[in-house]
Scaffold this motif. Sequence first.
Motif, PDB file in Angstrom:
ATOM      1  N   ALA A  12     -49.425 -57.825  31.494  1.00 35.72           N
ATOM      2  CA  ALA A  12     -49.007 -57.035  30.336  1.00 35.72           C
ATOM      3  C   ALA A  12     -47.951 -56.027  30.753  1.00 35.72           C
ATOM      4  CB  ALA A  12     -50.210 -56.326  29.731  1.00 35.72           C
ATOM      5  N   TYR A  13     -48.034 -55.580  32.009  1.00 37.87           N
ATOM      6  CA  TYR A  13     -47.011 -54.678  32.532  1.00 37.87           C
ATOM      7  C   TYR A  13     -46.775 -55.031  33.987  1.00 37.87           C
ATOM      8  CZ  TYR A  13     -44.581 -50.544  34.163  1.00 37.87           C
ATOM      9  OH  TYR A  13     -43.646 -49.704  34.725  1.00 37.87           O
ATOM     10  N   ASP A  14     -45.536 -55.295  34.334  1.00 35.63           N
ATOM     11  CA  ASP A  14     -45.150 -55.630  35.702  1.00 35.63           C
ATOM     12  C   ASP A  14     -44.084 -54.629  36.131  1.00 35.63           C
ATOM     13  OD1 ASP A  14     -43.850 -56.772  37.985  1.00 35.63           O
ATOM     14  OD2 ASP A  14     -44.747 -58.705  37.473  1.00 35.63           O
ATOM     15  N   SER A  15     -44.414 -53.779  37.088  1.00 33.64           N
ATOM     16  CA  SER A  15     -43.489 -52.710  37.488  1.00 33.64           C
ATOM     17  C   SER A  15     -42.194 -53.273  38.055  1.00 33.64           C
ATOM     18  CB  SER A  15     -44.163 -51.789  38.515  1.00 33.64           C
ATOM     19  OG  SER A  15     -44.562 -52.538  39.658  1.00 33.64           O
ATOM     20  N   ARG A  16     -42.279 -54.408  38.750  1.00 34.49           N
ATOM     21  CA  ARG A  16     -41.064 -54.999  39.313  1.00 34.49           C
ATOM     22  C   ARG A  16     -40.115 -55.448  38.205  1.00 34.49           C
ATOM     23  NH1 ARG A  16     -39.603 -60.139  39.958  1.00 34.49           N
ATOM     24  NH2 ARG A  16     -41.666 -60.806  39.213  1.00 34.49           N
ATOM     25  N   LEU A  17     -40.675 -56.136  37.203  1.00 30.40           N
ATOM     26  CA  LEU A  17     -39.836 -56.572  36.085  1.00 30.40           C
ATOM     27  C   LEU A  17     -39.312 -55.385  35.296  1.00 30.40           C
ATOM     28  CD1 LEU A  17     -41.915 -59.600  34.733  1.00 30.40           C
ATOM     29  CD2 LEU A  17     -39.807 -59.684  36.061  1.00 30.40           C
ATOM     30  N   MET A  18     -40.168 -54.344  35.119  1.00 36.76           N
ATOM     31  CA  MET A  18     -39.733 -53.188  34.341  1.00 36.76           C
ATOM     32  C   MET A  18     -38.595 -52.456  35.042  1.00 36.76           C
ATOM     33  SD  MET A  18     -39.874 -51.488  31.629  1.00 36.76           S
ATOM     34  CE  MET A  18     -41.336 -52.088  30.799  1.00 36.76           C
ATOM     35  N   ARG A  19     -38.665 -52.323  36.362  1.00 32.16           N
ATOM     36  CA  ARG A  19     -37.559 -51.673  37.088  1.00 32.16           C
ATOM     37  C   ARG A  19     -36.262 -52.447  36.892  1.00 32.16           C
ATOM     38  NH1 ARG A  19     -41.480 -50.984  41.152  1.00 32.16           N
ATOM     39  NH2 ARG A  19     -40.684 -52.837  42.253  1.00 32.16           N
ATOM     40  N   ARG A  20     -36.388 -53.752  36.893  1.00 29.07           N
ATOM     41  CA  ARG A  20     -35.188 -54.570  36.713  1.00 29.07           C
ATOM     42  C   ARG A  20     -34.647 -54.445  35.292  1.00 29.07           C
ATOM     43  NH1 ARG A  20     -34.805 -60.718  39.107  1.00 29.07           N
ATOM     44  NH2 ARG A  20     -32.584 -61.076  38.628  1.00 29.07           N
ATOM     45  N   LEU A  21     -35.552 -54.370  34.314  1.00 27.15           N
ATOM     46  CA  LEU A  21     -35.121 -54.187  32.929  1.00 27.15           C
ATOM     47  C   LEU A  21     -34.465 -52.823  32.735  1.00 27.15           C
ATOM     48  CD1 LEU A  21     -38.134 -55.729  30.981  1.00 27.15           C
ATOM     49  CD2 LEU A  21     -35.797 -56.605  31.021  1.00 27.15           C
ATOM     50  N   ILE A  22     -35.046 -51.792  33.368  1.00 24.79           N
ATOM     51  CA  ILE A  22     -34.478 -50.443  33.243  1.00 24.79           C
ATOM     52  C   ILE A  22     -33.059 -50.412  33.795  1.00 24.79           C
ATOM     53  CG2 ILE A  22     -34.695 -48.053  34.056  1.00 24.79           C
ATOM     54  CD1 ILE A  22     -36.627 -48.763  31.846  1.00 24.79           C
ATOM     55  N   GLY A  23     -32.769 -51.318  34.724  1.00 19.76           N
ATOM     56  CA  GLY A  23     -31.414 -51.384  35.266  1.00 19.76           C
ATOM     57  C   GLY A  23     -30.372 -51.640  34.198  1.00 19.76           C
ATOM     58  N   TYR A  24     -30.748 -52.366  33.149  1.00 14.62           N
ATOM     59  CA  TYR A  24     -29.802 -52.618  32.058  1.00 14.62           C
ATOM     60  C   TYR A  24     -29.612 -51.379  31.189  1.00 14.62           C
ATOM     61  CZ  TYR A  24     -30.173 -57.533  33.264  1.00 14.62           C
ATOM     62  OH  TYR A  24     -30.118 -58.735  33.938  1.00 14.62           O
ATOM     63  N   LEU A  25     -30.501 -50.412  31.332  1.00 15.82           N
ATOM     64  CA  LEU A  25     -30.413 -49.177  30.552  1.00 15.82           C
ATOM     65  C   LEU A  25     -29.500 -48.155  31.213  1.00 15.82           C
ATOM     66  CD1 LEU A  25     -31.723 -47.946  27.974  1.00 15.82           C
ATOM     67  CD2 LEU A  25     -33.509 -47.004  29.446  1.00 15.82           C
ATOM     68  N   ARG A  26     -29.302 -48.299  32.523  1.00 10.46           N
ATOM     69  CA  ARG A  26     -28.556 -47.277  33.277  1.00 10.46           C
ATOM     70  C   ARG A  26     -27.145 -47.029  32.760  1.00 10.46           C
ATOM     71  NH1 ARG A  26     -30.761 -49.897  38.112  1.00 10.46           N
ATOM     72  NH2 ARG A  26     -32.701 -48.842  38.675  1.00 10.46           N
ATOM     73  N   PRO A  27     -26.375 -48.075  32.416  1.00 10.37           N
ATOM     74  CA  PRO A  27     -25.012 -47.779  31.928  1.00 10.37           C
ATOM     75  C   PRO A  27     -24.999 -46.968  30.633  1.00 10.37           C
ATOM     76  CG  PRO A  27     -25.233 -50.100  32.536  1.00 10.37           C
ATOM     77  CD  PRO A  27     -26.600 -49.520  32.524  1.00 10.37           C
ATOM     78  N   TYR A  28     -26.129 -46.908  29.945  1.00 14.66           N
ATOM     79  CA  TYR A  28     -26.189 -46.228  28.646  1.00 14.66           C
ATOM     80  C   TYR A  28     -27.195 -45.071  28.690  1.00 14.66           C
ATOM     81  CZ  TYR A  28     -24.207 -50.813  27.705  1.00 14.66           C
ATOM     82  OH  TYR A  28     -23.436 -51.951  27.748  1.00 14.66           O
ATOM     83  N   TRP A  29     -27.312 -44.437  29.865  1.00  7.14           N
ATOM     84  CA  TRP A  29     -28.322 -43.387  30.029  1.00  7.14           C
ATOM     85  C   TRP A  29     -28.086 -42.215  29.086  1.00  7.14           C
ATOM     86  CZ3 TRP A  29     -26.629 -38.547  31.381  1.00  7.14           C
ATOM     87  CH2 TRP A  29     -25.355 -38.458  31.923  1.00  7.14           C
ATOM     88  N   ALA A  30     -26.807 -41.910  28.772  1.00  6.16           N
ATOM     89  CA  ALA A  30     -26.521 -40.784  27.878  1.00  6.16           C
ATOM     90  C   ALA A  30     -27.080 -41.065  26.479  1.00  6.16           C
ATOM     91  CB  ALA A  30     -25.018 -40.537  27.811  1.00  6.16           C
ATOM     92  N   ARG A  31     -26.917 -42.290  25.998  1.00  9.39           N
ATOM     93  CA  ARG A  31     -27.469 -42.655  24.685  1.00  9.39           C
ATOM     94  C   ARG A  31     -28.997 -42.601  24.711  1.00  9.39           C
ATOM     95  NH1 ARG A  31     -23.869 -45.300  21.216  1.00  9.39           N
ATOM     96  NH2 ARG A  31     -21.827 -45.733  22.142  1.00  9.39           N
ATOM     97  N   ALA A  32     -29.573 -43.047  25.820  1.00  4.03           N
ATOM     98  CA  ALA A  32     -31.034 -42.999  25.929  1.00  4.03           C
ATOM     99  C   ALA A  32     -31.535 -41.556  25.885  1.00  4.03           C
ATOM    100  CB  ALA A  32     -31.484 -43.681  27.220  1.00  4.03           C
ATOM    101  N   LEU A  33     -30.805 -40.640  26.529  1.00  5.50           N
ATOM    102  CA  LEU A  33     -31.199 -39.229  26.506  1.00  5.50           C
ATOM    103  C   LEU A  33     -31.088 -38.656  25.100  1.00  5.50           C
ATOM    104  CD1 LEU A  33     -29.659 -37.795  29.822  1.00  5.50           C
ATOM    105  CD2 LEU A  33     -32.063 -38.263  29.297  1.00  5.50           C
ATOM    106  N   VAL A  34     -30.040 -39.058  24.355  1.00  5.42           N
ATOM    107  CA  VAL A  34     -29.893 -38.599  22.972  1.00  5.42           C
ATOM    108  C   VAL A  34     -31.082 -39.070  22.138  1.00  5.42           C
ATOM    109  CG1 VAL A  34     -28.522 -38.872  20.862  1.00  5.42           C
ATOM    110  CG2 VAL A  34     -27.375 -38.439  23.040  1.00  5.42           C
ATOM    111  N   ALA A  35     -31.458 -40.356  22.301  1.00  5.66           N
ATOM    112  CA  ALA A  35     -32.602 -40.890  21.560  1.00  5.66           C
ATOM    113  C   ALA A  35     -33.880 -40.166  21.950  1.00  5.66           C
ATOM    114  CB  ALA A  35     -32.738 -42.386  21.821  1.00  5.66           C
ATOM    115  N   LEU A  36     -34.029 -39.862  23.241  1.00  6.03           N
ATOM    116  CA  LEU A  36     -35.222 -39.165  23.723  1.00  6.03           C
ATOM    117  C   LEU A  36     -35.297 -37.761  23.142  1.00  6.03           C
ATOM    118  CD1 LEU A  36     -37.549 -39.874  25.639  1.00  6.03           C
ATOM    119  CD2 LEU A  36     -36.281 -38.714  27.463  1.00  6.03           C
ATOM    120  N   ALA A  37     -34.159 -37.066  23.116  1.00 11.64           N
ATOM    121  CA  ALA A  37     -34.118 -35.720  22.530  1.00 11.64           C
ATOM    122  C   ALA A  37     -34.451 -35.762  21.044  1.00 11.64           C
ATOM    123  CB  ALA A  37     -32.737 -35.106  22.754  1.00 11.64           C
ATOM    124  N   ALA A  38     -33.929 -36.781  20.335  1.00 13.38           N
ATOM    125  CA  ALA A  38     -34.222 -36.915  18.909  1.00 13.38           C
ATOM    126  C   ALA A  38     -35.706 -37.162  18.680  1.00 13.38           C
ATOM    127  CB  ALA A  38     -33.393 -38.060  18.315  1.00 13.38           C
TER     128      ALA A  38
END
Length: 624
Positions: A12-38
Amino acid sequence: MAPHDDEILGKAYDSRLMRRLIGYLRPYWARALVALAAIVIGVGFQLAQPVLVKRAIDQHIATGDLRGVGVVALLYLGTLLGAFVAEFVQTTTLQMLGQRIMYDLRRQVFDHLQRLDLAYYDRNPVGRLMTRVTSDVDAINDLFTSGVVSVFGDVLSLCGIIAVLVSLDWRLALLTFCVMPLILFVTQWFRRNVRESYREVRTWVSRLNAFLQENLTGMSTVQLFRREGRALDEFQRVNGEHRDANLRSIYYYAVFYPAIELIGALSTALILWFGGGWVLAGTLTIGTLVAFIQYAQRFFRPISDMSEKFNLLQAAMASSERLFGLLDTPVSVMDPGTGYGVPGTATATAGDSPTPHSLGVSPPKPKAKAGRIVVDDVSFAYTPGVDVLKHVSFTVEPGQRIGIVGATGSGKSTLINLLLRFYDVTSGRITLDGTDLRDLPLAALRSHFALVLQDVYLFSGTIAGNIRLGRDDISDARVREAAQAVHADAFIRDLPQAYDTPVAERGATLSVGQKQLLSFARALAFDPQILVLDEATSSVDTETEILIRDALHVLMEGRTTIAIAHRLSTIQDMDRILVLHRGELREAGTHQELLALRGIYHRLYELQYQSHAPATAVATGDRG
């Protein structure tokens, strides 16, 4: 049906796969922070609303002092507007984030699919690969848009509500929490069953895609052999299983959400029962009771949301495992020293191999080639231990015209596949002007060749677009000259929009001969050094065959030519003819020399030219 990788669920949760998925989020970290703040701001506004209701009741309504009610009402309205703006920013930011990640992931998957060798496509149905690029990427998009960031909002909201409940009245808080065992039981039941239901849905989606791809591609065969009824029955079975799997999933959702609502109503009833008594006893204010009911209703919402997000997480883990399994499939036919099948197409994203530059290796620059091909003791097996070619050796001199003949399965097409490095030899080697093909960059190697197949593949687009195939350096004038040289210009000009006429999928609106002439025009426009023909005059009428033969003379002029032939008349004037039999090179020579040997070639010749010989004596279209 046999199980396959679409049934993979994994953890249900695999830390190895999740780290790899989070890698696709890195180029858009500023947008993710905006969403988190909202999300944080939105949770704050929502938590403030019951407090304002409590204040209005206890400080103003209960005391009869209505002067401050208007201020509280305005503040309450402000929290509603603030929550609306925060939700808007959160939703739009996360959706845009998900679309960008989907774009990156699909681009990477398609790029990798283009670099995989043909053996991979022999093992994997196209329908399954389509599911990878579509449904599996969609599942990961759901994770980013509704899961990995917004789940933080659910956790924050839940923790905030628990803190406020305890601070308002610990007794009512305990009443609210006493229904948690029921919540946990229902949630666990839901997760376990929906997980299995989701596996079934994904499996049948993939099988549905594979069935449709196979039957739509082969529709002419289906109709010819009157299999429409059987195909429809099979489709109804697969479609019915897919429907039933979805219905089972709907059942679990239909039970889960009302159950959560019922448990929430039970909690509210307990709060009203005991809280009402405490209000009458004077140990609890009515404003606190009202606020508590509002918080209790909010308390169960993030719990049900997180249960839903568990399924998104489960889906994303399963999809990412399959996608990364595809992306991690090694490319066996690679550029020397780079690890890439086609140089310059890879995208640096999470989980990619290093680029050629990062390895400090530059692919060798191809020299000017004369076109001398040496096949040196080559053996090859599609399946280990079952050789299709066995110790084949021959030489093709620059400008020489070579014909290859043999019965079905003798290895003719396999030899061409090895020459173009669609596969690599099992043993031995093939050289081009003294350089092993495996030491040449793939793009440079294949730029020397033009391949004209028996079954011409045309892409959707225009006639001109199918001749130049995206090469910007091939001008319109060069396209027309190539078409005129191979006699394709006459039928092209008769089309409604001439060279700009749209081409249907696989060229369905063109005849076999017209498609063949277009393939010759394409080959001539690319001006190859080595021409490879795979029964280029088959399945056409006599008049078109004359045009095609004349076009072939234009194509072969000044070029090294290797032609697979099933009709011996098409290769009688070749400089040399090679005869393959059961994967071995058994005879070689000119047409007259081979007839004089009275061997395999002579038998093939007699079978084709004896008036009473069956027309199908020499089979066509073999993989070998």
